[in-house]
Design a protein around this motif. Structure first.
Motif, PDB file in Angstrom:
ATOM      1  N   GLY A  10      30.103 -30.099  -8.888  1.00 50.67           N
ATOM      2  CA  GLY A  10      28.700 -30.420  -9.154  1.00 50.67           C
ATOM      3  C   GLY A  10      27.593 -30.900  -8.340  1.00 50.67           C
ATOM      4  O   GLY A  10      26.566 -31.235  -8.540  1.00 50.67           O
ATOM      5  N   LYS A  11      27.935 -30.439  -7.073  1.00 48.25           N
ATOM      6  CA  LYS A  11      26.940 -30.588  -6.117  1.00 48.25           C
ATOM      7  C   LYS A  11      25.528 -30.126  -6.277  1.00 48.25           C
ATOM      8  O   LYS A  11      24.409 -30.779  -6.286  1.00 48.25           O
ATOM      9  CB  LYS A  11      27.163 -30.100  -4.682  1.00 48.25           C
ATOM     10  N   LYS A  14      24.004 -32.039  -9.191  1.00 45.36           N
ATOM     11  CA  LYS A  14      23.241 -33.206  -8.815  1.00 45.36           C
ATOM     12  C   LYS A  14      22.005 -32.817  -7.869  1.00 45.36           C
ATOM     13  O   LYS A  14      20.918 -33.704  -8.085  1.00 45.36           O
ATOM     14  CB  LYS A  14      24.212 -33.819  -7.747  1.00 45.36           C
ATOM     15  N   ARG A  15      22.113 -31.951  -7.249  1.00 46.76           N
ATOM     16  CA  ARG A  15      20.835 -31.711  -6.389  1.00 46.76           C
ATOM     17  C   ARG A  15      19.743 -31.096  -7.259  1.00 46.76           C
ATOM     18  O   ARG A  15      18.460 -31.536  -7.013  1.00 46.76           O
ATOM     19  CB  ARG A  15      21.230 -30.424  -5.443  1.00 46.76           C
ATOM     20  N   ASP A  18      18.211 -34.163  -8.878  1.00 48.00           N
ATOM     21  CA  ASP A  18      17.581 -35.227  -7.906  1.00 48.00           C
ATOM     22  C   ASP A  18      16.150 -34.481  -7.893  1.00 48.00           C
ATOM     23  O   ASP A  18      15.210 -35.220  -7.792  1.00 48.00           O
ATOM     24  CB  ASP A  18      18.278 -35.213  -6.733  1.00 48.00           C
ATOM     25  N   SER A  41      21.670 -42.024 -15.918  1.00 52.60           N
ATOM     26  CA  SER A  41      23.245 -41.692 -15.851  1.00 52.60           C
ATOM     27  C   SER A  41      23.027 -40.351 -16.148  1.00 52.60           C
ATOM     28  O   SER A  41      24.671 -40.090 -16.468  1.00 52.60           O
ATOM     29  CB  SER A  41      23.863 -42.653 -16.356  1.00 52.60           C
ATOM     30  N   PHE A  43      23.692 -37.434 -14.611  1.00 53.35           N
ATOM     31  CA  PHE A  43      24.653 -36.687 -13.883  1.00 53.35           C
ATOM     32  C   PHE A  43      26.080 -37.019 -14.079  1.00 53.35           C
ATOM     33  O   PHE A  43      26.987 -36.313 -14.453  1.00 53.35           O
ATOM     34  CB  PHE A  43      24.397 -36.688 -12.485  1.00 53.35           C
ATOM     35  N   GLU A  44      26.477 -38.518 -14.193  1.00 57.77           N
ATOM     36  CA  GLU A  44      27.739 -38.870 -14.353  1.00 57.77           C
ATOM     37  C   GLU A  44      28.041 -38.588 -15.912  1.00 57.77           C
ATOM     38  O   GLU A  44      29.083 -38.246 -16.077  1.00 57.77           O
ATOM     39  CB  GLU A  44      27.685 -40.472 -14.414  1.00 57.77           C
ATOM     40  N   LYS A  47      28.867 -34.847 -16.007  1.00 57.27           N
ATOM     41  CA  LYS A  47      30.280 -34.659 -15.513  1.00 57.27           C
ATOM     42  C   LYS A  47      31.454 -35.100 -16.307  1.00 57.27           C
ATOM     43  O   LYS A  47      32.604 -34.449 -16.443  1.00 57.27           O
ATOM     44  CB  LYS A  47      30.251 -35.457 -14.094  1.00 57.27           C
ATOM     45  N   GLN A  60      27.815 -25.033 -13.346  1.00 53.25           N
ATOM     46  CA  GLN A  60      27.655 -26.481 -13.459  1.00 53.25           C
ATOM     47  C   GLN A  60      26.570 -26.950 -14.419  1.00 53.25           C
ATOM     48  O   GLN A  60      26.368 -27.933 -14.922  1.00 53.25           O
ATOM     49  CB  GLN A  60      27.646 -27.028 -12.179  1.00 53.25           C
TER      50      GLN A  60
END
Length: 114
Positions: A10-11, A14-15, A18, A41, A43-44, A47, A60
């Motif tokens: 998931g990097k 997340k990027r 952000d 929240s 991203f969380e 996931k 992703q």
């Protein structure tokens, strides 16, 4: 966006989140919205949804950009157009974060969805 592999699945998601939610590009978060998740929240939550359905590898997320001509719309109008687009096309099935960037010569929006 594909998964990066390795230990941090998931990097890329997340990027992307952000990047699009950067306060310097969204009037300190004024032009940030979400559907089926919470902005703070996202991203969380995305996931957790992926874990629930066994989709923590491979693709992703997806990233759509809506771009407007210079001086075609103001940021508020672009945000409303983007919100409506997200509600109509993603709202029933996806978690999505949508934003407007007004830090360039042309206003544009980003949609990152799971």
């Amino acid at each position: 966006m594909k998964d990066c592999g390795g230990h941090f699945h998931g990097k890329h998601l997340k990027r992307s989140l952000d990047y699009v939610m950067n306060p310097a590009k969204t009037q300190d978060g004024r032009f940030v919205g979400a559907i089926n998740c919470q902005v703070d929240s996202a991203f969380e939550q995305m996931k957790a949804t992926k874990r629930k359905f066994g989709k923590v590898d491979k693709r992703q997320g997806y990233h759509i950009i809506l771009s407007f001509k210079e001086d075609e719309v103001n940021p508020d109008t672009a945000f409303e157009i983007t919100r409506r687009f997200v509600e109509e096309y993603l709202g029933k099935s996806y978690e999505a974060v949508y934003v407007v960037h007004d830090n360039t010569a042309h206003v544009h929006s980003h949609i990152v969805f799971n």
